[in-house]
Enzyme design. Structure first.
Site, PDB file in Angstrom:
ATOM      1  N   LEU A 109       3.837  -1.415 -49.921  1.00 35.06           N
ATOM      2  CA  LEU A 109       4.192  -0.411 -50.819  1.00 35.06           C
ATOM      3  C   LEU A 109       5.523   0.482 -50.386  1.00 35.06           C
ATOM      4  O   LEU A 109       5.666   1.745 -50.620  1.00 35.06           O
ATOM      5  CB  LEU A 109       3.139   0.473 -51.184  1.00 35.06           C
ATOM      6  CG  LEU A 109       2.097  -0.310 -51.826  1.00 35.06           C
ATOM      7  CD1 LEU A 109       0.805   0.667 -52.075  1.00 35.06           C
ATOM      8  CD2 LEU A 109       2.209  -0.720 -53.456  1.00 35.06           C
TER       9      LEU A 109
ATOM     10  N   LYS B 148      14.173 -14.587 -44.946  1.00 36.34           N
ATOM     11  CA  LYS B 148      12.743 -14.415 -44.623  1.00 36.34           C
ATOM     12  C   LYS B 148      11.966 -15.010 -43.658  1.00 36.34           C
ATOM     13  O   LYS B 148      11.192 -14.312 -42.570  1.00 36.34           O
ATOM     14  CB  LYS B 148      12.001 -14.270 -45.841  1.00 36.34           C
ATOM     15  CG  LYS B 148      12.652 -13.069 -46.867  1.00 36.34           C
ATOM     16  CD  LYS B 148      11.920 -13.236 -48.147  1.00 36.34           C
ATOM     17  CE  LYS B 148      12.936 -12.377 -49.220  1.00 36.34           C
ATOM     18  NZ  LYS B 148      13.360 -11.231 -48.913  1.00 36.34           N
ATOM     19  N   GLY B 149      12.113 -16.340 -43.400  1.00 37.86           N
ATOM     20  CA  GLY B 149      11.238 -17.227 -42.567  1.00 37.86           C
ATOM     21  C   GLY B 149      11.789 -16.811 -41.296  1.00 37.86           C
ATOM     22  O   GLY B 149      10.770 -16.562 -40.419  1.00 37.86           O
ATOM     23  N   ALA B 150      12.959 -16.952 -40.910  1.00 39.02           N
ATOM     24  CA  ALA B 150      13.350 -16.892 -39.487  1.00 39.02           C
ATOM     25  C   ALA B 150      13.231 -15.370 -38.939  1.00 39.02           C
ATOM     26  O   ALA B 150      12.454 -15.145 -37.921  1.00 39.02           O
ATOM     27  CB  ALA B 150      14.947 -16.936 -39.517  1.00 39.02           C
TER      28      ALA B 150
ATOM     29  N   ASP C 165      22.949 -13.095 -42.577  1.00 35.00           N
ATOM     30  CA  ASP C 165      23.122 -11.970 -43.427  1.00 35.00           C
ATOM     31  C   ASP C 165      24.552 -11.386 -43.281  1.00 35.00           C
ATOM     32  O   ASP C 165      24.895 -11.245 -42.209  1.00 35.00           O
ATOM     33  CB  ASP C 165      21.967 -10.923 -43.049  1.00 35.00           C
ATOM     34  CG  ASP C 165      20.685 -11.190 -43.518  1.00 35.00           C
ATOM     35  OD1 ASP C 165      20.490 -12.320 -44.449  1.00 35.00           O
ATOM     36  OD2 ASP C 165      19.711 -10.674 -43.077  1.00 35.00           O
TER      37      ASP C 165
ATOM     38  N   GLY D  62       9.908  -5.797 -44.860  1.00 35.36           N
ATOM     39  CA  GLY D  62       8.806  -6.527 -45.021  1.00 35.36           C
ATOM     40  C   GLY D  62       8.265  -7.797 -44.468  1.00 35.36           C
ATOM     41  O   GLY D  62       7.449  -8.101 -44.109  1.00 35.36           O
ATOM     42  N   ASP D  63       9.586  -8.301 -43.700  1.00 33.26           N
ATOM     43  CA  ASP D  63       9.573  -9.342 -42.996  1.00 33.26           C
ATOM     44  C   ASP D  63       9.018  -8.837 -41.411  1.00 33.26           C
ATOM     45  O   ASP D  63       8.223  -9.681 -40.962  1.00 33.26           O
ATOM     46  CB  ASP D  63      10.916 -10.098 -42.538  1.00 33.26           C
ATOM     47  CG  ASP D  63      11.735 -10.503 -43.675  1.00 33.26           C
ATOM     48  OD1 ASP D  63      10.738 -10.874 -44.932  1.00 33.26           O
ATOM     49  OD2 ASP D  63      12.807 -10.782 -44.014  1.00 33.26           O
TER      50      ASP D  63
HETATM   51  O1  RIB Z   1      13.915 -10.065 -46.507  1.00 34.59           O
HETATM   52  C1  RIB Z   1      15.148  -9.898 -45.817  1.00 34.59           C
HETATM   53  C2  RIB Z   1      16.038 -11.162 -46.001  1.00 34.59           C
HETATM   54  O2  RIB Z   1      16.076 -11.487 -47.122  1.00 34.59           O
HETATM   55  C3  RIB Z   1      17.336 -11.023 -45.368  1.00 34.59           C
HETATM   56  O3  RIB Z   1      17.432 -11.198 -44.130  1.00 34.59           O
HETATM   57  C4  RIB Z   1      18.296 -11.774 -46.153  1.00 34.59           C
HETATM   58  O4  RIB Z   1      18.662 -13.124 -45.324  1.00 34.59           O
HETATM   59  C5  RIB Z   1      17.176 -12.281 -47.583  1.00 34.59           C
HETATM   60  O5  RIB Z   1      16.442 -13.743 -47.186  1.00 34.59           O
END
Ligand code: RIB
Ligand code: NA
Length: 309
Positions: A223, A41-43, A14, A255-256
């Site tokens: 939400l 998102k995965g990591a 990022d 969200g992650d």
């Molecule tokens: O959900 C956030 C993520 O979305 C960020 O870390 C960015 O890399 C994108 O994949």
């Protein structure tokens, strides 16, 4: 199972710029601050589950470059098993230039690079790490066939499957719904997938019905500051879990944090009701929005209130 949570998904570096407002097309503006962080998102989801105490493994591809090697080290530092993280010379590590405004809102560009080199055949090769896990999480930042293969393997072996359909595309392979025990979009993704507005819990419940009709077992729509809405294929009514009131600094990765926490609780606290799991995951996600960055804002178990465990 020896493993709690396995993630088959993306790694993006990022590149975050903090700006007073997001730029318009054709416009050049000054930012106030820049930071580099581990994302994708995965990591992110995998690291979140690991920080809460889950035994985790990542299945992913990074480039043969400095971002890739730093990424693998970051997984190790977070206690994530990296035996199934491959390095490819065919593309560079995924990157995500991100702009964050003063309200903590963001816009993100993803250049997937090595993430798209993770194939269904690679996943087949790493099958045993999936079948050993209690919970599998997938997203849509890698090739859809790759996520599909992972979910098929998980489903066949009785692994609980979570699909976070992000970023969303309107024409999602219908099989992805059927392979998801938990289908977990945010409000925007739910809108794209259903064509319905999703701005309130009531609207989210209508969208959840549409998604359940497509064959997933349970739907959780996040939400933002309104919390989340959960509905299962066997229940009459949805459950709305409100969020704690916080002042957001940076919502990137919230969200992650939610999805990673959800997986942790489902794998490691089987006694909890889904509503309690969602409340706790919402709580952890709301902590992450109070500090900048993605993984940098994810809390560690030792710093969290005891009643979350
Ligand atoms: O959900 C956030 C993520 O979305 C960020 O870390 C960015 O890399 C994108 O994949
Ligand atoms: Na954050």
């Amino acid at each position: 199972a020896e493993l709690d949570v396995v993630v088959v998904g993306s790694c993006n570096m990022d590149l975050i710029s903090y700006v007073s407002r997001l730029p318009k097309p054709g416009e050049t503006i000054h930012g106030n601050k820049f930071s580099l962080g581990f994302g994708g998102k995965g990591a992110n989801q995998c690291v979140m589950a690991a920080r809460l105490g889950a035994a985790t493994a990542m299945v992913a591809k990074v480039g043969d470059d400095v971002f890739g090697s730093n990424f693998i080290q970051n997984f190790k530092d977070n206690g994530v098993n990296v035996d199934n993280v491959e390095v490819t010379k065919e593309a560079s590590t995924g990157v995500a230039p991100i702009a964050v405004n003063e309200d903590g809102q963001n816009s993100i560009i993803i250049v997937s690079g090595a993430n798209l080199k993770l194939t269904a055949a690679d996943v087949k090769e790493h099958e045993s790490v999936i079948t050993q896990a209690k919970v599998l999480i997938c997203q849509l930042e890698i090739q859809p066939e790759t996520s599909l293969e992972a979910l098929r393997i998980g489903k066949q072996h009785g692994v609980t499957t979570i699909l976070n359909p992000a970023p969303a595309e309107a024409s999602l392979d219908p099989e992805l719904y059927k392979l998801s025990d938990i289908f977990c979009p945010n409000e925007t993704e739910a809108e794209i997938l259903t064509g319905l507005p999703v701005t309130t819990a009531e609207e989210a419940e209508k969208a959840a019905d549409v998604l359940l009709d497509k064959g997933c077992e349970k739907v959780i729509i996040t939400l933002g500051e309104k919390g989340c809405l959960c509905k299962s294929s066997v229940s009459e009514k949805g459950i709305h879990v409100p969020a704690r009131k916080v002042s957001p600094v940076d919502t990137t990765g919230a969200g992650d944090a939610f999805v990673g926490s959800l997986a942790y609780y489902m794998a490691c606290h089987k006694d909890l009701r889904l509503e309690e799991v969602i409340q706790k995951a919402c709580h952890i996600s709301s902590i992450s929005v109070c500090s900048p960055g993605t993984q940098t804002s994810f809390p560690y178990r030792k710093d969290l209130p005891k009643d979350l465990f």
